[in-house]
Design a protein around this motif. Sequence first.
Motif, short mmCIF file in Angstrom:
data_model
loop_
_atom_site.label_atom_id
_atom_site.label_comp_id
_atom_site.label_asym_id
_atom_site.label_seq_id
_atom_site.Cartn_x
_atom_site.Cartn_y
_atom_site.Cartn_z
N SER A 179 -16.26 9.13 8.97
CA SER A 179 -17.49 9.88 8.70
C SER A 179 -18.75 9.06 8.97
O SER A 179 -19.86 9.53 8.72
CB SER A 179 -17.48 10.38 7.25
N THR A 201 -17.85 22.85 5.51
CA THR A 201 -16.95 22.63 6.63
C THR A 201 -15.80 23.62 6.57
O THR A 201 -15.57 24.27 5.56
CB THR A 201 -16.40 21.19 6.61
N THR A 202 -15.07 23.74 7.67
CA THR A 202 -13.89 24.60 7.73
C THR A 202 -12.66 23.71 7.88
O THR A 202 -12.77 22.52 8.22
CB THR A 202 -13.96 25.56 8.92
N ASP A 251 -12.57 22.37 11.46
CA ASP A 251 -13.51 21.27 11.68
C ASP A 251 -13.04 20.00 10.98
O ASP A 251 -13.18 18.90 11.53
CB ASP A 251 -14.90 21.65 11.17
N ARG A 261 -10.38 18.42 13.13
CA ARG A 261 -10.87 17.84 14.39
C ARG A 261 -11.76 16.63 14.16
O ARG A 261 -11.78 15.70 14.97
CB ARG A 261 -11.64 18.91 15.17
N GLN A 262 -12.52 16.64 13.08
CA GLN A 262 -13.50 15.58 12.86
C GLN A 262 -12.98 14.43 12.00
O GLN A 262 -13.51 13.32 12.09
CB GLN A 262 -14.75 16.17 12.19
N THR A 322 -4.76 23.94 8.65
CA THR A 322 -5.74 23.57 9.67
C THR A 322 -6.42 24.78 10.32
O THR A 322 -7.24 24.62 11.22
CB THR A 322 -5.07 22.73 10.77
N ALA A 341 -7.39 25.24 14.09
CA ALA A 341 -6.93 24.03 14.77
C ALA A 341 -5.41 23.89 14.67
O ALA A 341 -4.85 22.86 15.07
CB ALA A 341 -7.61 22.79 14.18
#
Length: 207
Positions: free
Chosen positions: A29, A72-73, A76, A79-80, A112, A115
């Motif tokens: 992060s 956030t989802t 995301d 992926r992040q 997820t 994703a």
Amino acid sequence: DSVNLAAAKVTEGGNLATRLFNILVWHQSGVGDDYELAPAEVRDLLATSPERIREHFAWLLWRQQSDVNQETTQGDLWRQSTGPIFSQIWPLDVQLRSRRSSQSLVQMTMNTDDAFPEAVDAVVDVLSPYELYSLEHTLRLEAAHEELVGRYPRAVIKLVNALIDPLVHRVPRDLGKLLDDCQQVDPQIVHDAAFLRLNGFRRLGGA
């Protein structure tokens, strides 16, 4: 005394794993630069540590991926944060796979959202088959999980294919229903190698 010592070692190992994992999350992060820790170091640690440490890391990855908020989802977050961390630290050695680690990694993957296909591709080669009495009660527990079948049937089949080995555990009794549900969504899925393999086990599951 030996039992207490063993319990203390398990607790100490879990606490250390949690601290290291938190540092990885911070680094991903963009914070926590005061702590020097390379993902490769954690991967080497996981490759040489007792099985319980890998199992704890797998559980931490699952909990991390489940900890979403309004900002956030799940897609995301994968992926992040969770996805990059997993890909950088998880060892690929076949002999390091275990049932408990696989269970946590599957639950991580099931959370997820959009994703999901990416997550399946990331984890499928490090999973170990484990006993699935019922796919409905294991992989389709929540509405969001059930929706994955309708949205990503090929990814669902790919994941289930990695978890079923009739030479090790009995075939889930509702495998046939899952195959039918996925085929209804995507009729061309019947040509996929994973679908063909699982379809061959249909009778073994009694469905």
